[in-house]
Every structure is written in C-alpha cells, then in structure tokens.
Write an enzyme that holds these catalytic residues in place. Structure first.
Site, PDB file in Angstrom:
ATOM      1  N   HIS A   1     -16.158   0.345   6.007  1.00 43.55           N
ATOM      2  CA  HIS A   1     -14.430   1.666   6.700  1.00 43.55           C
ATOM      3  C   HIS A   1     -14.340   2.542   6.352  1.00 43.55           C
ATOM      4  CE1 HIS A   1     -10.780   0.555   6.016  1.00 43.55           C
ATOM      5  NE2 HIS A   1     -10.249   0.980   5.342  1.00 43.55           N
TER       6      HIS A   1
ATOM      7  N   LYS B   1      -7.205  -5.071  -2.903  1.00 40.69           N
ATOM      8  CA  LYS B   1      -7.798  -5.339  -1.922  1.00 40.69           C
ATOM      9  C   LYS B   1      -8.663  -4.100  -1.516  1.00 40.69           C
ATOM     10  CE  LYS B   1      -4.282  -4.104   1.108  1.00 40.69           C
ATOM     11  NZ  LYS B   1      -4.807  -2.922   2.042  1.00 40.69           N
TER      12      LYS B   1
ATOM     13  N   ASP C   1       0.553  -1.502   0.197  1.00 41.68           N
ATOM     14  CA  ASP C   1      -0.361   0.112   0.072  1.00 41.68           C
ATOM     15  C   ASP C   1       0.426   1.277   0.268  1.00 41.68           C
ATOM     16  OD1 ASP C   1      -2.174  -2.180  -0.062  1.00 41.68           O
ATOM     17  OD2 ASP C   1      -2.609  -0.883   1.872  1.00 41.68           O
TER      18      ASP C   1
ATOM     19  N   CYS D   1      -1.822  -2.471   7.303  1.00 41.58           N
ATOM     20  CA  CYS D   1      -1.811  -3.389   6.422  1.00 41.58           C
ATOM     21  C   CYS D   1      -0.548  -3.822   6.294  1.00 41.58           C
ATOM     22  CB  CYS D   1      -2.475  -2.929   5.629  1.00 41.58           C
ATOM     23  SG  CYS D   1      -3.843  -2.009   5.330  1.00 41.58           S
TER      24      CYS D   1
HETATM   25 ZN   LIG Z   1      -8.239   0.495   3.134  1.00 44.23          ZN
END
Ligand SMILES: [Zn+2]
Length: 199
Positions: free
Chosen positions: A62, A101, A9, A143
C-alpha cells in the site's frame, strides 16, 4: 427500519496539510459536524472509520516511495500518529462505533475494518436491523466509493451525501458518483441544518 451513517476516514492525513490531504477535506469535517448537530438523532448507528496502518513495512504494498496514487500511496495514517487521528473539525461526540482498517494491508472499504470491540461492520448492521445507510467522508473516489459499493452489495439502501464528501481528483470522483448511482445509490444533498429528505 433503522438507519446508519458512515463517516469514512475523516483523518488529518486526508485533509488539508496531511500526507494525502484532499482539497475540501477540512470543509467536509466541519460540514459533517454541523450535519450531526442537526441529524444525529435520526441514526441508530453512527460509524466512523479510520485508516490505521502499521508504521513498519509497506502494509501489503500500500505504501510506496514512488506512489502512483491509484494503487500505491505515500506513507499515511500510521496508527498512533497525529495523521491517523480524526480531523479536529470533526465532532465525534455522536459517533456510536469507531472502526479501524488497514492494519498491515490496503483496506479501502469500511467493511474491511473492525470496531474497537472486534465486531465486523456487517455484524453490527445486522444486530441493529439497519436498512438505510448514508455515507459521508473522504475520499469520494476511493474509500467512500468502496464502502458504499460494499453497503449496496450487503443489500442496503445507500445515500451518498454529496456535499459531505471530498475526493482525490475531480474526474475520478465524478466517475465514482456516477458508478455508485448506477449501482443503485441515491445521490443526496445533506444541506445545512434543515431536515433531510425522507427523514
Ligand atoms: Zn491507506
């Protein structure tokens, strides 16, 4: 014995100036690019992930207008927007597989994503006989942590390149690294251009 590098990310929304920019994000992008220039050849796979949310809806809870920055977050990394693109400091030329993702749901681990060809990460690792996984990217406490824990759970030997990660907060990042070490990950310093230990 083949080796993979996970680049988690490293996206505009997670580096300075982004919707959820972490301190040190740009430095991580540039640091990974320098590391790749010297070490890309050591890896059978170089897998880069992107959080890639839907622009409509809250992506399974989220996104939240009043985020707690633990389980809920401001809008970030909407697929197709600049925020979801790789930080321009990251040189992706050596990346062998791009994983997306989080389409419509929270997804912290790179293992929750799929390659552009629709392959799962665990299928990819099996297909290439990957034993060792080095992990770099953002965010250490979310993450990176989730991806590394999954890699350990999948039976791989994991190294966290501690100078090539950046976190949301110092306390939770320190706690994440301690948790990962306890779970069996090796904490390693990637360093500048010199050969990595054990390479
Ligand atoms: Zn996110």
């Amino acid at each position: 014995m083949s080796k993979a590098l996970f680049i988690v990310d490293v996206q505009n929304d997670f580096t300075e100036g982004g919707a959820l920019g972490v301190e040190g994000g740009d430095a991580v992008a540039h640091g990974i690019s320098r590391y790749l220039a010297a070490h890309a050849g050591e890896y059978a796979l170089i897998v880069a992930s992107r959080d890639w949310h839907h622009g409509e809806g809250d992506n399974g809870g989220h996104f939240h207008p009043e985020p707690d920055f633990v389980d809920t977050w401001p809008v970030h990394c909407v697929g197709g927007t600049t925020g979801a693109e790789y930080d321009p400091g990251l040189d992706t030329a050596a990346v062998t597989h791009h994983v997306k993702k989080g389409q419509g749901k929270p997804a912290y681990s790179l293992f929750e994503g799929r390659t552009d060809d629709g392959e799962s990460v665990s299928e990819l690792l099996e297909a290439h006989g990957v034993v060792d996984i080095d992990v770099a990217g953002i965010a250490t406490d979310y993450c990176v942590r989730a991806s590394a824990l999954d890699a350990i759970e999948h039976g791989r030997h994991v190294r966290i390149l501690t100078d090539l990660v950046a976190g949301v907060a110092k306390d939770s990042s320190d706690a994440a690294l301690a948790e990962l070490a306890h779970a069996g990950a090796e904490l390693a310093v990637a360093g500048g251009g010199e050969a990595s230990p054990g390479a």
